[in-house]
Design a protein around this motif. Structure first.
Motif, mmCIF file in Angstrom:
data_model
loop_
_atom_site.group_PDB
_atom_site.id
_atom_site.type_symbol
_atom_site.label_atom_id
_atom_site.label_comp_id
_atom_site.label_asym_id
_atom_site.label_seq_id
_atom_site.Cartn_x
_atom_site.Cartn_y
_atom_site.Cartn_z
ATOM 1 N N MET A 64 35.790 42.982 31.694
ATOM 2 C CA MET A 64 36.466 43.060 32.990
ATOM 3 C C MET A 64 37.482 41.938 33.166
ATOM 4 O O MET A 64 38.320 42.005 34.046
ATOM 5 C CB MET A 64 35.451 43.031 34.118
ATOM 6 N N PHE A 65 37.390 40.901 32.312
ATOM 7 C CA PHE A 65 38.363 39.802 32.410
ATOM 8 C C PHE A 65 39.554 40.090 31.497
ATOM 9 O O PHE A 65 39.397 40.245 30.284
ATOM 10 C CB PHE A 65 37.726 38.475 31.998
ATOM 11 N N ILE A 66 40.713 40.142 32.094
ATOM 12 C CA ILE A 66 41.937 40.469 31.357
ATOM 13 C C ILE A 66 42.892 39.276 31.446
ATOM 14 O O ILE A 66 43.156 38.781 32.546
ATOM 15 C CB ILE A 66 42.611 41.728 31.949
ATOM 16 N N ALA A 89 42.483 39.882 41.799
ATOM 17 C CA ALA A 89 41.588 38.729 41.971
ATOM 18 C C ALA A 89 41.722 37.888 40.702
ATOM 19 O O ALA A 89 41.688 38.421 39.594
ATOM 20 C CB ALA A 89 40.146 39.186 42.146
ATOM 21 N N VAL A 103 40.545 39.877 37.189
ATOM 22 C CA VAL A 103 39.467 40.855 37.149
ATOM 23 C C VAL A 103 40.133 42.228 37.127
ATOM 24 O O VAL A 103 41.011 42.489 37.965
ATOM 25 C CB VAL A 103 38.538 40.705 38.360
ATOM 26 N N ARG A 104 39.738 43.095 36.193
ATOM 27 C CA ARG A 104 40.462 44.365 36.009
ATOM 28 C C ARG A 104 40.637 45.124 37.318
ATOM 29 O O ARG A 104 39.650 45.355 38.035
ATOM 30 C CB ARG A 104 39.730 45.261 34.999
#
Lengths: 470, 470
Positions: free
Chosen positions: A70-72, A92, A108-109
């Motif tokens: 989920m972290f991009i 975010a 956050v995606r």
């Protein structure tokens, strides 16, 4: 003396009715961070059943589930120009991890096209790797300024499909297959919502798509809800992330892509489609609890009978719950099941035992009548299918009754006050669309004259469906 | 001339073998943000099957699924002193949302005790609301300094159960029920791993718990892996969040709580328990693909036969895939299925057709033999159960062979070089435990003399199991 209504009546204040229902039926609570939500067990059971039904259809369409972080990295988002423009205001950003400031902030995606393309570009080498059909069940975050539970929340749950194909035609056909065979079939035949399938105008397209297909449902107040979308991404992300495959010889070609998603927003759509002043009405095919068998009193004979009926229905393939919590007043339990919209209640008290009957209460069609208990297991499955069909019919009838043909901007705005307007897209056009937008009315989708999904915006006879929307 | 091995042999370099297997069997990739991972479709199919089996057991234990926001106000974390001390160094912090700096930073959940208690304190009023049994399937984030795919990742997937009870005894019994009936049963009978059930020492307890129950598995290199934990939280979080229920009269009492979780780490445990130098071996009860039927060549008759066998096995309730991709060399496909650890391969070529047989290749027991094709549907289910039992037996035999009784710190450290040591907990004690820790050896759990889970640390005859751990 009239009883005080459990919920604010729909006709009095629809948004307040919606919020009342969500509270009283214990579907969800607001989260502590603005715009987030807590999905309570009964609300989650609706989502869980949606997941099961959707997941089976997605797998049947050949896609496999996977999971991406989920972290991009922020830099990924900026690779596709329209995409970052669309999502930047809603991100975010994590700036600290493990007690330190990060070298590069991560987002956050809000959706996963970028991170997934980073991996597709590694995984896809030859035409043998295509089509690559991936789906993911995940949470995503889009910072919401005007949050509303289930409909617009800062964090929501969804599935997002991402595919890569060798040709434009193949990608286009797959986006359409998801639109009709997965989403259309599920919403019509499981949710019982008479959605309209169409294409979005350029203005309403997904950020980075060349075409967006949509499913629009009419809610109880006549407004529209976008229930799901399936996008043709063309080669936009493939070019940004250099996702290519080898042709005959050494030459390489960019892949053609699609992405598509539905979310917990569908729970909101379900409520606003089928709910009434007594609460929710859950379509039987979706319901985690299709039938509740209630003991009116705690006599041993009554308790034995409700358990027996429960076992018989379960054996008949019905999803059933036995409510034998007789230390809670019967009336309170009955109202609670009504609020929760369980399709059928079977109520058993001492007097019913004598008669060999039980009271069958129909939440969807309305009404109640005594039924011989030994005929329940044969009767109930048919009644559930009847009620499933009834909900779809009511949804269709509402849409038809509240949709009118219009010929001008003024008429369109007037139609949108109570329902939907249909107007020639050739007459309206992007300029008319912009004027409507100034008055809070949008083109929900374009459909062909025969009601099918048109291949292009400018196909002869194309109709724009205009409405106010959630 | 010997073939080059597909994987680094286990005996040569176990960690490299692990990483090779994950790459070659296409289970996962490293994510772009340090410590994150991409779970590829085959790896995800293992997790998905774990979810299905676990979810059924969790529901049978009475818990209902729900979903809580992943964003937690920083202030919540600080309410339980030990909890924040344990998790503060691992937090990811969101400081910006929707283009603005947030008034109060929010953390991404490392676990959800705090936010869930905030809601339990609203939902629980009377003893009728208890026990409250909630489970959530979700992603969590703990910033990892020494990440390793599946075993320690910054983001991972898990389920976390959270319950509230009226009494200490009830909470204690429920934590134990999850430990044995849900986790123990699943790991032993589905994963085929001979886990040891025991209790953690005070040093190894969850931050905020009064007791932590654990399941420890021995990996192929003799090290231990904590496969899951179930905690008694006492009234620690209840007091921090004022989660109380009404007793007879107006008096209120704090609830007693449990929490429990297993994660994608189990996929790592599965690999390191059952993998060998040819790849993974998936227990049949877990496998999403139990049998693959391979066409050796693309003749029409061969293709017809593999599809026929596939249909017969499917009808017999076997999870089967037909591999008819005959444009890829047979040898490459066979190695790939071997790497992926599919329990049985059924290989069909033109010569087999003449004989009315197919080659049955057993990935778990090893060996291959021709089998009459018309007996496959009867034979296969039994062979799968045999192989399931074999994996568990091999796991047990390894643990027994590599576990030794020891009587001193020195002997314990020596035992931990190749396996596990068993030492009297009364003799070792917290001071001995601290000395072991200096040498990288930890007390994995305490078990009673008869192998059961002891009620207290200081029960007579308690044994500490010591090992190096992942």
């Amino acid at each position: 003396m009239a009883k005080a209504p459990v919920l604010t009546p729909q006709a009095e204040d629809f948004p307040r009715w919606y919020q009342d229902l969500i509270n009283k039926a214990e579907l969800a609570d607001n989260g502590p961070v603005r715009g987030t939500m807590v999905i309570r067990p009964y609300g989650y059971s609706l989502w869980e059943r949606m997941q099961q039904e959707m997941d089976a259809r997605i797998k049947k369409a050949g896609a496999q589930n996977a999971y991406f972080p989920m972290f991009i990295p922020q830099s990924y988002l900026t690779k596709e120009a329209e995409h970052v423009e669309g999502f930047a205001p809603e991100l975010a950003v994590v700036t600290h991890g493990g007690g330190k400031e990060l070298d590069e902030p991560v987002v956050v995606r809000p959706t996963s096209e970028t991170i997934i393309n980073e991996y597709f570009s590694k995984w896809v080498q030859s035409h043998r790797d295509l089509p690559l059909l991936i789906n993911q069940w995940a949470n995503v975050v889009r910072w919401e300024l005007r949050p509303r539970v289930f409909l617009r929340t800062t964090e929501f749950l969804w599935q997002e499909g991402h595919t890569a194909h060798a040709t434009y035609e193949d990608a286009r056909a797959y986006a359409s297959r998801i639109h009709t065979d997965v989403y259309g079939d599920f919403m019509t035949n499981v949710l019982g919502i008479d959605v309209v399938l169409g294409r979005k105008t350029a203005r309403e397209r997904f950020a980075g798509a060349i075409n967006t297909l949509t499913l629009e449902g009419m809610m109880g107040d006549g407004k529209a809800l976008q229930m799901g979308t399936s996008h043709e991404l063309g080669q936009n992300f493939a070019k940004a992330f250099n996702t290519t495959y080898q042709l005959q010889g050494a030459e390489r070609e960019y892949v053609w892509q699609t992405s598509w998603g539905v979310s917990t927003r569908m729970v909101g759509g379900l409520i606003m489609s089928h709910g009434d002043d007594s609460g929710l009405r859950v379509p039987p095919r979706l319901a985690a609890v299709q039938v509740v068998v209630l003991a009116i009193k705690g006599d041993d004979a009554v308790l034995a009978k409700v358990r027996e009926i429960g076992a018989q229905l379960e054996a008949a393939g019905v999803r059933v719950v036995v409510d034998d919590r007789t230390d809670t007043p019967f009336g309170r339990r009955a109202v609670d099941w009504e609020l929760k919209g369980v399709p059928l209640r079977i109520e058993v008290g001492p007097r019913d035992l004598e008669n060999g009957t039980a009271m069958l209460v129909r939440r969807i069609a309305g009404g109640k009548e005594p039924v011989a208990t030994d005929s329940l297991a044969t009767l109930v499955p048919g009644i559930l299918e009847e009620d499933q069909a009834l909900l779809l019919r009511q949804s269709r009838e509402r849409r038809e009754a509240r949709t009118v043909d219009v010929a001008s901007i003024e008429e369109a705005v007037e139609a949108a006050a109570t329902g939907w307007g249909r107007i020639s897209w050739a007459d309206l056009g992007p300029e008319g669309e912009a004027k409507l937008a100034e008055q809070g009315v949008s083109v929900r989708c374009i459909v062909a004259a025969d009601g099918s999904v048109p291949a292009t915006d400018d196909q002869d006879g194309n109709i724009a469906i205009v409405a106010r929307a959630y």
